[in-house]
Design a protein around this motif. Structure first.
Motif, PDB file in Angstrom:
ATOM      1  N   GLU A 235       0.835  -1.193   0.000  1.00  0.00           N
ATOM      2  CA  GLU A 235       0.000   0.000   0.000  1.00  0.00           C
ATOM      3  C   GLU A 235       0.873   1.247   0.000  1.00  0.00           C
ATOM      4  O   GLU A 235       1.814   1.356   0.784  1.00  0.00           O
ATOM      5  CB  GLU A 235      -0.923   0.002   1.229  1.00  0.00           C
ATOM      6  CG  GLU A 235      -1.940  -1.127   1.226  1.00  0.00           C
ATOM      7  CD  GLU A 235      -2.884  -1.055   2.407  1.00  0.00           C
ATOM      8  OE1 GLU A 235      -2.474  -0.505   3.449  1.00  0.00           O
ATOM      9  OE2 GLU A 235      -4.026  -1.529   2.291  1.00  0.00           O
ATOM     10  N   LYS A 236       0.572   2.156  -0.888  1.00  0.00           N
ATOM     11  CA  LYS A 236       1.261   3.437  -0.925  1.00  0.00           C
ATOM     12  C   LYS A 236       0.402   4.458  -0.191  1.00  0.00           C
ATOM     13  O   LYS A 236      -0.808   4.522  -0.389  1.00  0.00           O
ATOM     14  CB  LYS A 236       1.500   3.871  -2.372  1.00  0.00           C
ATOM     15  CG  LYS A 236       2.427   2.944  -3.148  1.00  0.00           C
ATOM     16  CD  LYS A 236       2.634   3.445  -4.569  1.00  0.00           C
ATOM     17  CE  LYS A 236       3.562   2.518  -5.339  1.00  0.00           C
ATOM     18  NZ  LYS A 236       3.762   2.988  -6.744  1.00  0.00           N
ATOM     19  N   ILE A 237       1.045   5.223   0.653  1.00  0.00           N
ATOM     20  CA  ILE A 237       0.337   6.210   1.456  1.00  0.00           C
ATOM     21  C   ILE A 237       0.657   7.620   0.969  1.00  0.00           C
ATOM     22  O   ILE A 237       1.824   7.981   0.830  1.00  0.00           O
ATOM     23  CB  ILE A 237       0.714   6.090   2.944  1.00  0.00           C
ATOM     24  CG1 ILE A 237       0.488   4.661   3.459  1.00  0.00           C
ATOM     25  CG2 ILE A 237      -0.075   7.093   3.773  1.00  0.00           C
ATOM     26  CD1 ILE A 237      -0.938   4.221   3.451  1.00  0.00           C
ATOM     27  N   LYS A 238      -0.383   8.374   0.695  1.00  0.00           N
ATOM     28  CA  LYS A 238      -0.226   9.772   0.308  1.00  0.00           C
ATOM     29  C   LYS A 238      -0.747  10.651   1.438  1.00  0.00           C
ATOM     30  O   LYS A 238      -1.896  10.530   1.857  1.00  0.00           O
ATOM     31  CB  LYS A 238      -1.013  10.066  -0.979  1.00  0.00           C
ATOM     32  CG  LYS A 238      -0.968  11.537  -1.400  1.00  0.00           C
ATOM     33  CD  LYS A 238      -1.827  11.771  -2.629  1.00  0.00           C
ATOM     34  CE  LYS A 238      -1.811  13.241  -3.027  1.00  0.00           C
ATOM     35  NZ  LYS A 238      -2.679  13.502  -4.209  1.00  0.00           N
ATOM     36  N   GLU A 239       0.114  11.515   1.960  1.00  0.00           N
ATOM     37  CA  GLU A 239      -0.307  12.419   3.019  1.00  0.00           C
ATOM     38  C   GLU A 239      -0.938  13.676   2.432  1.00  0.00           C
ATOM     39  O   GLU A 239      -0.423  14.251   1.472  1.00  0.00           O
ATOM     40  CB  GLU A 239       0.876  12.800   3.913  1.00  0.00           C
ATOM     41  CG  GLU A 239       1.380  11.658   4.779  1.00  0.00           C
ATOM     42  CD  GLU A 239       2.319  12.143   5.872  1.00  0.00           C
ATOM     43  OE1 GLU A 239       2.735  13.323   5.825  1.00  0.00           O
ATOM     44  OE2 GLU A 239       2.631  11.348   6.787  1.00  0.00           O
ATOM     45  N   ILE A 240      -2.056  14.056   2.993  1.00  0.00           N
ATOM     46  CA  ILE A 240      -2.782  15.242   2.530  1.00  0.00           C
ATOM     47  C   ILE A 240      -2.956  16.185   3.715  1.00  0.00           C
ATOM     48  O   ILE A 240      -3.692  15.878   4.659  1.00  0.00           O
ATOM     49  CB  ILE A 240      -4.159  14.872   1.949  1.00  0.00           C
ATOM     50  CG1 ILE A 240      -4.005  13.874   0.802  1.00  0.00           C
ATOM     51  CG2 ILE A 240      -4.917  16.117   1.498  1.00  0.00           C
ATOM     52  CD1 ILE A 240      -5.320  13.290   0.319  1.00  0.00           C
ATOM     53  N   ARG A 241      -2.269  17.300   3.689  1.00  0.00           N
ATOM     54  CA  ARG A 241      -2.442  18.334   4.714  1.00  0.00           C
ATOM     55  C   ARG A 241      -3.350  19.420   4.138  1.00  0.00           C
ATOM     56  O   ARG A 241      -3.044  19.999   3.099  1.00  0.00           O
ATOM     57  CB  ARG A 241      -1.093  18.932   5.125  1.00  0.00           C
ATOM     58  CG  ARG A 241      -0.175  17.938   5.821  1.00  0.00           C
ATOM     59  CD  ARG A 241       1.157  18.546   6.166  1.00  0.00           C
ATOM     60  NE  ARG A 241       2.027  17.588   6.814  1.00  0.00           N
ATOM     61  CZ  ARG A 241       2.093  17.399   8.128  1.00  0.00           C
ATOM     62  NH1 ARG A 241       1.331  18.148   8.928  1.00  0.00           N
ATOM     63  NH2 ARG A 241       2.906  16.506   8.645  1.00  0.00           N
ATOM     64  N   THR A 242      -4.435  19.663   4.810  1.00  0.00           N
ATOM     65  CA  THR A 242      -5.401  20.613   4.278  1.00  0.00           C
ATOM     66  C   THR A 242      -6.200  21.244   5.409  1.00  0.00           C
ATOM     67  O   THR A 242      -6.023  20.893   6.582  1.00  0.00           O
ATOM     68  CB  THR A 242      -6.348  19.911   3.280  1.00  0.00           C
ATOM     69  OG1 THR A 242      -7.180  20.869   2.644  1.00  0.00           O
ATOM     70  CG2 THR A 242      -7.214  18.885   3.988  1.00  0.00           C
ATOM     71  N   THR A 243      -7.048  22.192   5.055  1.00  0.00           N
ATOM     72  CA  THR A 243      -7.964  22.772   6.033  1.00  0.00           C
ATOM     73  C   THR A 243      -9.388  22.566   5.537  1.00  0.00           C
ATOM     74  O   THR A 243      -9.642  22.549   4.333  1.00  0.00           O
ATOM     75  CB  THR A 243      -7.709  24.280   6.232  1.00  0.00           C
ATOM     76  OG1 THR A 243      -7.922  24.970   4.996  1.00  0.00           O
ATOM     77  CG2 THR A 243      -6.296  24.532   6.725  1.00  0.00           C
ATOM     78  N   VAL A 244     -10.305  22.382   6.467  1.00  0.00           N
ATOM     79  CA  VAL A 244     -11.701  22.147   6.122  1.00  0.00           C
ATOM     80  C   VAL A 244     -12.589  23.042   6.975  1.00  0.00           C
ATOM     81  O   VAL A 244     -12.192  23.510   8.046  1.00  0.00           O
ATOM     82  CB  VAL A 244     -12.092  20.666   6.344  1.00  0.00           C
ATOM     83  CG1 VAL A 244     -11.394  19.775   5.329  1.00  0.00           C
ATOM     84  CG2 VAL A 244     -11.760  20.223   7.762  1.00  0.00           C
TER      85      VAL A 244
END
Length: 261
Positions: A173-182
């Motif tokens: 499994e490849k993990i993509k980190e997503i830093r965002t605001t909601v």
């Protein structure tokens, strides 16, 4: 109110009382025969139900086996503490292969082919996609039937054979980190950010029963997500809400998501 009734009442609100009944019956049977009982493959949410039950049965222990280390779907065994034998989980592994030059087969295609044979999801463990083949963990009682009857997946002709559990290649499994605001911690907002779709589109997917929270059907777009929750979307994988940092100066909420791709 008995422990059994308390457990059933709790899971009845989430619509999982049928599985809870099955697991409770298995635990009660082990109390009577003082041996063990193996139930069919459980997803992670089903396993949490088994853990809840075992916490109320001090004479039993819970052992799991998914065929290989790190399996997501696993069989669970309720084992009496007086039982000194070895549990038999009855797990087999199959290798399904096809010509990848002409056909692209997905996890969903494989699962659909199994369902087309009348095979219940509970008798299937993990499905590991390998490009031109797939390794599939199944209940041993179904292995021969599958090998005799699974000749195609969609329009692709397939070959199938049994392999040893030692040959299973753990999923990569490849993990993509997503830093965002909601704007909020509603599931439609978080999932839209994680899967890269609009909030209205995500709301439609939730209504269509394509979204799960911690392997349980999302019932409302307004469901509030907390740190550690896992959101999965049919055909799009899953995201984990890794961290919730708090509000920014503009009043939005800063989060870190980990998407499995």
């Amino acid at each position: 109110m008995s422990d059994r009734e308390k457990i059933l009442r709790y899971y009845r609100t989430s619509g999982e009382d049928q599985l809870a009944v099955k697991l409770l019956d298995a635990a009660d049977a082990v109390l009577r025969n003082r041996k063990y009982k193996v139930v069919e493959f459980l997803d992670p949410f089903g396993y949490t139900i088994a853990e809840t039950i075992i916490a109320h049965y001090d004479r039993l222990q819970l052992i799991t086996n998914g065929g290989y280390l790190g399996a997501e779907r696993q069989k669970a065994a309720f084992v009496h503490k007086d039982f000194l034998g070895k549990e038999e989980f009855m797990i087999s592994a199959l290798l399904v292969s096809w010509d990848s030059r002409y056909y692209h087969i997905s996890h969903r295609d494989i699962l659909g082919a199994f369902m087309g044979l009348g095979i219940k999801r509970e008798t299937i463990g993990d499905i590991i996609m390998l490009g031109d083949s797939s390794q599939i963990v199944v209940d041993s009682s179904m292995a021969s039937y599958i090998m005799q009857n699974l000749t195609s997946v969609g329009s692709a002709t397939v070959t199938i054979k049994e392999i040893s559990l030692d040959e299973i290649r753990p999923r990569e499994e490849k993990i993509k980190e997503i830093r965002t605001t909601v704007a909020s911690l509603r599931v439609d907002v978080i999932a839209a950010a994680g899967f890269g779709v609009s909030r209205s589109k995500m709301a439609d997917e939730i209504v269509a029963d394509k979204v799960k929270i911690n392997w349980q059907q999302a019932k409302s777009s307004s469901h509030l997500i907390k740190e550690g929750d896992v959101i999965s979307m049919r055909g799009r994988g899953r995201i984990e809400v890794s961290e919730i940092f708090g509000q920014t100066k503009k009043g939005r909420i800063s989060i870190l998501l980990k998407r499995v791709i």
